[in-house]
Every structure is written in structure tokens, then in C-alpha cells.
Design a protein around this motif. Structure first.
Motif, PDB file in Angstrom:
ATOM      1  N   SER A  53       0.809  -1.208   0.000  1.00 47.20           N
ATOM      2  CA  SER A  53       0.000   0.000   0.000  1.00 47.20           C
ATOM      3  C   SER A  53       0.848   1.267   0.000  1.00 47.20           C
ATOM      4  CB  SER A  53      -0.949   0.008   1.196  1.00 47.20           C
ATOM      5  OG  SER A  53      -0.212  -0.023   2.402  1.00 47.20           O
ATOM      6  N   SER A  54       2.113   1.178   0.389  1.00 47.16           N
ATOM      7  CA  SER A  54       2.976   2.357   0.428  1.00 47.16           C
ATOM      8  C   SER A  54       3.785   2.548  -0.849  1.00 47.16           C
ATOM      9  CB  SER A  54       3.935   2.265   1.619  1.00 47.16           C
ATOM     10  OG  SER A  54       4.834   1.185   1.449  1.00 47.16           O
ATOM     11  N   TYR A  55       3.637   1.645  -1.820  1.00 42.44           N
ATOM     12  CA  TYR A  55       4.433   1.687  -3.032  1.00 42.44           C
ATOM     13  C   TYR A  55       3.741   2.478  -4.136  1.00 42.44           C
ATOM     14  CZ  TYR A  55       7.904  -1.741  -1.531  1.00 42.44           C
ATOM     15  OH  TYR A  55       8.926  -2.374  -0.885  1.00 42.44           O
ATOM     16  N   THR A  56       4.535   3.200  -4.901  1.00 40.32           N
ATOM     17  CA  THR A  56       4.082   3.704  -6.195  1.00 40.32           C
ATOM     18  C   THR A  56       4.201   2.562  -7.196  1.00 40.32           C
ATOM     19  OG1 THR A  56       4.625   6.030  -5.840  1.00 40.32           O
ATOM     20  CG2 THR A  56       4.616   5.248  -8.108  1.00 40.32           C
ATOM     21  N   MET A  57       3.135   2.322  -7.945  1.00 40.42           N
ATOM     22  CA  MET A  57       3.115   1.237  -8.926  1.00 40.42           C
ATOM     23  C   MET A  57       3.087   1.833 -10.328  1.00 40.42           C
ATOM     24  SD  MET A  57       3.205  -1.315  -6.945  1.00 40.42           S
ATOM     25  CE  MET A  57       2.992  -2.599  -8.177  1.00 40.42           C
ATOM     26  N   GLY A  58       3.998   1.364 -11.149  1.00 41.60           N
ATOM     27  CA  GLY A  58       4.095   1.888 -12.506  1.00 41.60           C
ATOM     28  C   GLY A  58       3.835   0.826 -13.559  1.00 41.60           C
ATOM     29  N   TRP A  59       3.440   1.296 -14.719  1.00 33.40           N
ATOM     30  CA  TRP A  59       3.282   0.438 -15.898  1.00 33.40           C
ATOM     31  C   TRP A  59       4.192   0.975 -16.999  1.00 33.40           C
ATOM     32  CZ3 TRP A  59       0.641  -4.048 -15.920  1.00 33.40           C
ATOM     33  CH2 TRP A  59      -0.334  -4.252 -14.936  1.00 33.40           C
ATOM     34  N   PHE A  60       4.945   0.088 -17.603  1.00 33.57           N
ATOM     35  CA  PHE A  60       5.823   0.408 -18.729  1.00 33.57           C
ATOM     36  C   PHE A  60       5.523  -0.572 -19.853  1.00 33.57           C
ATOM     37  CE2 PHE A  60       9.063   3.421 -17.096  1.00 33.57           C
ATOM     38  CZ  PHE A  60       8.665   3.455 -15.778  1.00 33.57           C
ATOM     39  N   ARG A  61       5.986  -0.235 -21.044  1.00 33.84           N
ATOM     40  CA  ARG A  61       5.852  -1.158 -22.159  1.00 33.84           C
ATOM     41  C   ARG A  61       7.084  -1.086 -23.043  1.00 33.84           C
ATOM     42  NH1 ARG A  61       0.936   1.878 -25.470  1.00 33.84           N
ATOM     43  NH2 ARG A  61       2.164   3.655 -26.242  1.00 33.84           N
ATOM     44  N   GLN A  62       7.327  -2.184 -23.731  1.00 30.19           N
ATOM     45  CA  GLN A  62       8.478  -2.255 -24.623  1.00 30.19           C
ATOM     46  C   GLN A  62       8.084  -2.982 -25.901  1.00 30.19           C
ATOM     47  OE1 GLN A  62      12.015  -3.954 -22.862  1.00 30.19           O
ATOM     48  NE2 GLN A  62      13.323  -2.940 -24.374  1.00 30.19           N
ATOM     49  N   ALA A  63       8.147  -2.259 -26.999  1.00 31.04           N
ATOM     50  CA  ALA A  63       7.875  -2.834 -28.313  1.00 31.04           C
ATOM     51  C   ALA A  63       9.181  -3.358 -28.899  1.00 31.04           C
ATOM     52  CB  ALA A  63       7.265  -1.776 -29.227  1.00 31.04           C
ATOM     53  N   PRO A  64       9.100  -4.283 -29.842  1.00 33.03           N
ATOM     54  CA  PRO A  64      10.331  -4.837 -30.444  1.00 33.03           C
ATOM     55  C   PRO A  64      11.216  -3.741 -31.033  1.00 33.03           C
ATOM     56  CG  PRO A  64       8.442  -6.157 -31.055  1.00 33.03           C
ATOM     57  CD  PRO A  64       7.899  -4.945 -30.355  1.00 33.03           C
ATOM     58  N   GLY A  65      12.483  -3.769 -30.661  1.00 34.34           N
ATOM     59  CA  GLY A  65      13.435  -2.803 -31.197  1.00 34.34           C
ATOM     60  C   GLY A  65      13.375  -1.432 -30.579  1.00 34.34           C
ATOM     61  N   LYS A  66      12.538  -1.270 -29.557  1.00 38.19           N
ATOM     62  CA  LYS A  66      12.396   0.038 -28.913  1.00 38.19           C
ATOM     63  C   LYS A  66      12.747  -0.042 -27.437  1.00 38.19           C
ATOM     64  CE  LYS A  66       8.908   1.933 -32.049  1.00 38.19           C
ATOM     65  NZ  LYS A  66       7.601   2.640 -32.140  1.00 38.19           N
ATOM     66  N   GLU A  67      12.994   1.119 -26.849  1.00 34.52           N
ATOM     67  CA  GLU A  67      13.284   1.162 -25.429  1.00 34.52           C
ATOM     68  C   GLU A  67      11.989   1.021 -24.629  1.00 34.52           C
ATOM     69  OE1 GLU A  67      17.270   4.011 -25.471  1.00 34.52           O
ATOM     70  OE2 GLU A  67      15.439   4.687 -24.498  1.00 34.52           O
ATOM     71  N   ARG A  68      12.166   0.572 -23.394  1.00 34.29           N
ATOM     72  CA  ARG A  68      11.025   0.483 -22.494  1.00 34.29           C
ATOM     73  C   ARG A  68      10.552   1.898 -22.164  1.00 34.29           C
ATOM     74  NH1 ARG A  68      11.456  -3.904 -17.759  1.00 34.29           N
ATOM     75  NH2 ARG A  68      12.208  -4.999 -19.628  1.00 34.29           N
ATOM     76  N   GLU A  69       9.236   2.116 -22.262  1.00 28.70           N
ATOM     77  CA  GLU A  69       8.703   3.453 -22.046  1.00 28.70           C
ATOM     78  C   GLU A  69       7.616   3.468 -20.982  1.00 28.70           C
ATOM     79  OE1 GLU A  69       6.917   5.001 -25.602  1.00 28.70           O
ATOM     80  OE2 GLU A  69       5.319   3.507 -25.632  1.00 28.70           O
ATOM     81  N   PHE A  70       7.516   4.607 -20.331  1.00 24.71           N
ATOM     82  CA  PHE A  70       6.509   4.823 -19.291  1.00 24.71           C
ATOM     83  C   PHE A  70       5.112   4.856 -19.900  1.00 24.71           C
ATOM     84  CE2 PHE A  70       4.703   6.414 -15.452  1.00 24.71           C
ATOM     85  CZ  PHE A  70       3.802   7.401 -15.817  1.00 24.71           C
TER      86      PHE A  70
END
Length: 123
Positions: free
Chosen positions: A30-47
Motif C-alpha cells: 500500500s505504500s508503493y508507487t506502482m508503474g506500468w511500462f511497455r516495450q515494443a520490439p526494437g524500442k526502449e522500455r517506455e513509461f
């Protein structure tokens, strides 16, 4: 230590919806910030999106108005509701956690990561 497990990915047609879930272990979820990222083929992971313990949220411009993140602290779970999906949303989606009240937008801002779930949007 926090362990994260994503689920809910799959194949969907453009315009459709998917709901991703991330189940977290640990007594202090409950005290954590939770994030979602994604990474497409050949690309950097993005917020993509993030939510703090107090349910403040932040979204990337590319998903604002289409994606919504939420959390259920009683079930140690965070969700990403994705509507009006586009082919360019195709990627592996990752859940991440940070013991902070901040909302980092960089991968280095998070301490724990799940293994990811594939989302494929067909045109």
C-alpha cells in the motif's frame, strides 16, 4: 523484497479493450508507487502510467484518455484498463514498484519489476 506478476495480456483487434493486472507480494504494498511500462520490439522500455499509494495518477500523453490505472490495496493488486487500443500499443507490458510517494517516469526510478505480459493489437 517485492515480487510482481502481470496477467491479462492477449490479442485484441484495434478499438478493443484489455485489462491488465499486477499481483504483488509484500506487506507494504500500500505504500508503493506502482508503474506500468511497455516495450515494443526494437524500442526502449517506455513509461505508460503510474499510481501512488494515495491514488494520484500519471499517464503518458500517448495513452491519456484511453488507459486508466487503479489499485486495490486490500488485494495487493494494480490494474491497467486499456480502451480504444491501437496497433501501436502492441508491446510487452511490465508492472513496476517503488517505495516512494513520487511518480517516476523512468525505468531507473523503480526497484522491482514483473516479467511482463504480451499485448498484441491487430489492425
Amino acid at each position: 523484497q517485492v515480487q510482481l506478476l502481470e496477467s491479462g495480456g492477449g490479442l485484441v483487434q484495434a478499438g478493443g479493450s484489455l485489462r491488465l493486472s499486477c499481483a504483488a507480494s509484500g506487506r507494504t504494498f500500500s505504500s508503493y508507487t506502482m508503474g506500468w511500462f511497455r516495450q515494443a520490439p526494437g524500442k526502449e522500455r517506455e513509461f505508460v502510467a503510474a499510481i501512488t499509494w494515495s491514488r494520484n495518477t500519471d499517464y503518458a500523453d500517448s495513452v491519456k484518455g484511453r488507459f486508466t490505472t487503479s489499485r486495490d490495496n486490500a488485494k495487493n493488486t494494480v490494474h491497467l484498463q486499456m480502451n480504444s487500443l491501437k496497433p501501436e500499443d502492441t508491446a510487452v507490458y511490465y508492472c513496476a514498484a517503488r517505495a516512494s510517494v513520487a511518480i517516476p517516469r523512468t525505468t531507473g526510478g523503480y526497484d522491482y519489476w514483473g516479467q511482463g505480459t504480451q499485448v498484441t493489437v491487430s489492425s
